[in-house]
Design a protein around this motif. Structure first.
Motif, PDB file in Angstrom:
ATOM      1  N   LEU A 126     -18.510 -40.896 -31.964  1.00 17.31           N
ATOM      2  CA  LEU A 126     -19.563 -41.796 -31.499  1.00 17.31           C
ATOM      3  C   LEU A 126     -20.874 -41.468 -32.219  1.00 17.31           C
ATOM      4  CD1 LEU A 126     -18.866 -41.882 -27.666  1.00 17.31           C
ATOM      5  CD2 LEU A 126     -18.718 -43.822 -29.232  1.00 17.31           C
ATOM      6  N   VAL A 130     -25.739 -43.925 -29.478  1.00 14.48           N
ATOM      7  CA  VAL A 130     -25.198 -44.212 -28.141  1.00 14.48           C
ATOM      8  C   VAL A 130     -25.484 -43.076 -27.163  1.00 14.48           C
ATOM      9  CG1 VAL A 130     -23.351 -45.632 -29.112  1.00 14.48           C
ATOM     10  CG2 VAL A 130     -22.911 -43.223 -28.646  1.00 14.48           C
ATOM     11  N   LEU A 189     -16.421 -46.591 -23.330  1.00 21.99           N
ATOM     12  CA  LEU A 189     -17.415 -46.862 -24.375  1.00 21.99           C
ATOM     13  C   LEU A 189     -16.887 -46.444 -25.751  1.00 21.99           C
ATOM     14  CD1 LEU A 189     -20.312 -47.646 -25.226  1.00 21.99           C
ATOM     15  CD2 LEU A 189     -20.996 -45.283 -24.719  1.00 21.99           C
ATOM     16  N   ALA A 190     -16.242 -45.295 -25.817  1.00 20.48           N
ATOM     17  CA  ALA A 190     -15.684 -44.830 -27.089  1.00 20.48           C
ATOM     18  C   ALA A 190     -14.563 -45.747 -27.574  1.00 20.48           C
ATOM     19  CB  ALA A 190     -15.163 -43.398 -26.931  1.00 20.48           C
ATOM     20  N   ARG A 192     -14.196 -48.951 -26.962  1.00 22.12           N
ATOM     21  CA  ARG A 192     -14.773 -50.219 -27.422  1.00 22.12           C
ATOM     22  C   ARG A 192     -15.413 -50.090 -28.791  1.00 22.12           C
ATOM     23  NH1 ARG A 192     -14.963 -54.365 -23.981  1.00 22.12           N
ATOM     24  NH2 ARG A 192     -14.447 -54.003 -21.775  1.00 22.12           N
ATOM     25  N   ARG A 193     -15.902 -48.916 -29.103  1.00 21.20           N
ATOM     26  CA  ARG A 193     -16.530 -48.682 -30.405  1.00 21.20           C
ATOM     27  C   ARG A 193     -15.568 -48.060 -31.416  1.00 21.20           C
ATOM     28  NH1 ARG A 193     -22.126 -48.819 -30.807  1.00 21.20           N
ATOM     29  NH2 ARG A 193     -23.189 -49.508 -28.907  1.00 21.20           N
ATOM     30  N   HIS A 194     -14.280 -48.074 -31.083  1.00 22.49           N
ATOM     31  CA  HIS A 194     -13.254 -47.556 -31.998  1.00 22.49           C
ATOM     32  C   HIS A 194     -13.601 -46.127 -32.429  1.00 22.49           C
ATOM     33  CE1 HIS A 194      -9.963 -47.605 -34.740  1.00 22.49           C
ATOM     34  NE2 HIS A 194     -10.713 -47.549 -35.821  1.00 22.49           N
ATOM     35  N   ALA A 195     -13.834 -45.292 -31.447  1.00 25.06           N
ATOM     36  CA  ALA A 195     -14.221 -43.910 -31.714  1.00 25.06           C
ATOM     37  C   ALA A 195     -13.454 -42.989 -30.778  1.00 25.06           C
ATOM     38  CB  ALA A 195     -15.726 -43.724 -31.532  1.00 25.06           C
TER      39      ALA A 195
END
Length: 223
Positions: A126, A130, A189-190, A192-195
Motif C-alpha cells: 500500500l 493511504v 482497502l488493500a 481494492r487497491r490490488h495490494a
C-alpha cells in the motif's frame, strides 16, 4: 462295329489332350497367382488399416493429453487472475469453457496470457498516501469495540447474577480487541487497491487502534 483308329487320329487326340492339359495348368497357375495377389493385397489393406488405427489412437491420446494440459494451464491462469483482482474476482465465477468452432494451437494463446499476467506484476504494498485511511481503520475499529463494550456494561448494570459479573469482563475483552478490529477494513482497502497488507500498514492500524483504545479507557475510568 468300331472302326480302327488310325495313327494320325490318335496323335491328333494326344496333341489335343496335351494342349487342353497345358491350358488348364496355365489357367490354374493364373488362378493361384491371382489368389495370391488378392491375399497379399488384403494383407496390405489390413496392415494399412491397423497402422491407421494405431495412428488415430496415438492422436487421440495426444489430444487428450493436450486437453488436460490446456485445462490445467487455463485453471492456473484463472486462479492467478482472481488473485490479482482480489475482492473483485468474485464476479468472475468459474473458468470459461471451450469455444465452439475454435481453431488453432492454444499453447501460444496461453503463453501470451501468462506473459500478460506476469507484466501486470504481483500485488505490491500500500502506498503512503493511504496512511490516513489506515489510521481511520484503526480508530474506527477501536470505536466500534468501545461502543460494544459500553453496551455490554450498560446491559450488565440492569442485570443481576452471573450476567452482572460476566458482562463487564466481556465488555473489557471486546474493548481490548479494538486495535485489531481495524485490520478487517484495512484488508478490504488493500484488496481494492490490488495490494498486500504488509506488516507496516498492519502496525499502523494496530497502533492507531491501541492509542484510541487507551484514550477511551483513560477517559472512561478517570471520570
Amino acid at each position: 462295329m468300331n472302326e480302327p483308329v488310325t495313327s494320325e487320329t490318335y496323335h491328333a487326340h494326344i496333341r489335343r489332350l496335351a494342349e487342353l492339359t497345358a491350358r488348364v495348368s496355365a489357367q490354374r497357375a493364373e488362378a493361384h497367382t491371382w489368389y495370391a495377389q488378392q491375399v497379399a493385397a488384403a494383407d496390405r489393406a489390413v496392415a494399412e488399416a491397423t497402422e491407421q488405427v494405431r495412428q488415430a489412437e496415438a492422436e487421440v491420446a495426444e489430444a487428450s493429453r493436450m486437453v488436460e494440459r490446456v485445462d490445467g494451464e487455463a485453471t492456473h491462469l484463472w486462479t492467478q487472475l482472481r488473485v490479482r483482482l482480489g475482492v473483485g474476482a468474485r464476479r468472475l465465477g468459474d473458468p470459461p469453457g471451450p469455444v465452439r468452432g475454435a481453431a488453432g494451437d492454444p499453447v501460444p494463446l496461453l503463453r501470451a496470457v501468462r506473459e500478460l499476467l506476469e507484466r501486470t506484476g504481483a500485488p505490491g504494498e500500500l502506498p503512503g498516501s493511504v496512511n490516513p485511511l489506515l489510521v481511520a481503520c484503526g480508530i474506527g475499529g477501536a470505536l466500534v469495540a468501545y461502543a460494544l463494550g459500553v453496551a455490554a456494561r450498560a446491559l450488565a448494570a440492569g442485570s443481576s447474577g452471573d450476567l452482572a459479573v460476566g458482562l463487564p469482563v466481556l465488555a473489557l475483552v471486546v474493548t481490548l480487541l479494538g486495535p485489531v478490529i481495524g485490520l478487517a477494513p484495512a484488508r478490504l482497502l488493500a484488496d481494492r487497491r490490488h495490494a498486500v497488507l504488509t506488516p507496516r500498514p498492519m502496525i499502523l492500524v494496530a497502533v492507531s487502534g491501541l492509542v484510541t483504545t487507551v484514550l477511551l479507557l483513560t477517559v472512561t475510568y478517570t471520570r
